[in-house]
Design a protein around this motif. Structure first.
Motif, short mmCIF file in Angstrom:
data_model
loop_
_atom_site.label_atom_id
_atom_site.label_comp_id
_atom_site.label_asym_id
_atom_site.label_seq_id
_atom_site.Cartn_x
_atom_site.Cartn_y
_atom_site.Cartn_z
N GLN A 1 -7.99 0.98 -8.72
CA GLN A 1 -9.37 0.54 -8.48
C GLN A 1 -9.55 -0.13 -7.11
O GLN A 1 -10.66 -0.55 -6.78
N LYS A 2 -8.49 -0.25 -6.33
CA LYS A 2 -8.57 -0.95 -5.04
C LYS A 2 -8.05 -0.09 -3.90
O LYS A 2 -7.19 0.76 -4.09
N TYR B 1 0.85 -1.17 0.00
CA TYR B 1 0.00 0.00 0.00
C TYR B 1 0.89 1.24 0.00
O TYR B 1 2.03 1.18 0.42
N ASP C 1 -4.52 3.59 -0.19
CA ASP C 1 -4.56 3.21 -1.59
C ASP C 1 -3.60 2.03 -1.79
O ASP C 1 -2.66 1.85 -1.04
N ASP D 1 -2.72 -0.35 -8.26
CA ASP D 1 -4.10 -0.63 -8.64
C ASP D 1 -5.01 0.50 -8.16
O ASP D 1 -5.42 0.54 -7.00
#
Length: 73
Positions: free
Chosen positions: A27-28, A7, A21, A25
Motif C-alpha cells: 500500500q506504500k 525499498y 515500491d 507494504d
C-alpha cells in the motif's frame, strides 16, 4: 536514499521524480524528488538546490489536504 526505508525496485522514473515500491507494504511507495528543472523540451536543464525537497513538501501538503477532505491517497 534513506537507508532506514527498505525499498525493492523502481516502479517508474520521470523527469523530476522516481517512484519505488516499499518492501513489505503493497500500500506504500517511496517517491524520490530530484533537484532538476527542464525547459524548452529538455534543451535547457538546471539543478536548483533543494528543488526536490520543495516539491516533496508541496506534494505532502496536497496529500494531507486530500485525506482531510475524504479523498483516499
Amino acid at each position: 536514499m534513506d537507508s532506514a526505508i527498505s525499498y525493492m525496485n523502481e516502479i517508474i522514473q520521470g523527469k523530476v521524480k522516481t517512484v519505488y515500491d516499499v518492501d513489505g507494504d503493497a500500500q506504500k511507495v517511496l517517491i524520490k524528488f530530484h533537484d532538476k528543472v527542464t525547459a524548452w523540451n529538455g534543451r535547457h536543464v538546471e539543478f536548483p538546490e533543494d528543488k526536490g525537497a520543495t516539491c516533496c513538501l508541496i506534494s505532502a501538503l496536497l496529500f494531507e489536504m486530500c485525506e482531510k477532505n475524504g479523498i483516499k491517497t
